[in-house]
Scaffold this active site. Structure first.
Site, PDB file in Angstrom:
ATOM      1  N   GLU A  49      38.447  35.005  39.405  1.00  0.00           N
ATOM      2  CA  GLU A  49      38.763  36.149  39.565  1.00  0.00           C
ATOM      3  C   GLU A  49      37.389  36.890  40.137  1.00  0.00           C
ATOM      4  OE1 GLU A  49      38.627  40.491  37.178  1.00  0.00           O
ATOM      5  OE2 GLU A  49      39.598  38.667  36.315  1.00  0.00           O
ATOM      6  N   ARG A  53      33.542  44.621  43.238  1.00  0.00           N
ATOM      7  CA  ARG A  53      32.581  45.670  42.740  1.00  0.00           C
ATOM      8  C   ARG A  53      31.266  45.513  43.845  1.00  0.00           C
ATOM      9  NH1 ARG A  53      31.937  44.419  36.463  1.00  0.00           N
ATOM     10  NH2 ARG A  53      34.149  44.465  35.964  1.00  0.00           N
ATOM     11  N   LYS A 136      45.971  42.401  30.881  1.00  0.00           N
ATOM     12  CA  LYS A 136      44.478  42.035  30.497  1.00  0.00           C
ATOM     13  C   LYS A 136      44.269  43.317  29.457  1.00  0.00           C
ATOM     14  CE  LYS A 136      40.964  43.647  33.245  1.00  0.00           C
ATOM     15  NZ  LYS A 136      39.854  43.615  34.169  1.00  0.00           N
TER      16      LYS A 136
END
Length: 209
Positions: A49, A53, A136
């Site tokens: 993943e 960011r 999640k």
């Protein structure tokens, strides 16, 4: 919700079952992206993943996609525009820190394996209304840790989870012992500045959980 029928929850289920840990990667230097992915795959962690960011994230996804065996997805996806950009970069799955109807509907229309973040019963119910069943649990430790997820998962017995946020090598096995937990997300397997050899070693430890 005419688009729900096109979304197959088994696709994200398959991704979540490939390895016990999904590395959560913040890529500051795209020059190291491919070797980081190679080290993680070598260590047994194939599902990666890459969080959106940093400005380098989409380029990192493109480079990591060149690594044989790597299944590269985008994390920290918060809106449909980011979803499209991540998919255009070759993301094979999408992870978000939360769930909005707009993002959920966009992911379902796209037919991409989707793992939205949830923190409470309302979040899960919103996801189930959209036809989702895999989530999640985030931020896992700040949200009350294992006792909180146990309590939350009980009424939603058909749902499966990937706890992320505060999960470490020390506590990952405890999370993975929970029936509704298919895998965990963690950043400890690729710490900033670590060499490929060190990352491969950390990945092997995590893959053995």
């Amino acid at each position: 919700m005419k688009d729900v029928q096109h979304y197959d929850p088994q696709e994200i289920d398959r991704v979540m079952r490939i390895a016990p840990v999904i590395p959560v990667l913040v890529i500051d230097d795209v020059g190291h992206a491919r070797e980081t992915a190679e080290a993680l795959v070598e260590g047994g962690l194939k599902v990666l993943e890459v969080t959106l960011r940093t400005p380098q994230a989409l380029d990192a996804i493109r480079r990591m996609n060149l690594v044989p065996g790597a299944i590269v997805g985008a994390g920290t996806v918060t809106n449909p525009d980011q979803l499209k950009a991540a998919m255009d970069a070759g993301s094979e799955f999408i992870v978000s820190p939360g769930l909005t109807q707009r993002l959920g509907e966009a992911a379902i229309r796209a037919g991409v394996p989707f793992l939205p973040g949830v923190a409470n019963a309302g979040d899960i119910m919103r996801g189930m209304d959209l036809g989702l069943s895999h989530f999640k649990f985030f931020p896992a430790m700040a949200n009350g840790g294992i006792p909180a997820l146990k309590a939350l998962a009980a009424p939603f017995y058909q749902c499966r989870f990937c706890p992320t946020g505060g999960v470490s090598l020390e506590n990952a096995a405890d999370w993975l012992a929970l029936d509704p937990v298919l895998c965990v997300g963690g950043s400890w397997v690729a710490p900033k500045g670590a060499s490929p050899d060190a990352i491969a070693r950390l990945a092997r430890e995590a893959a053995a959980l």
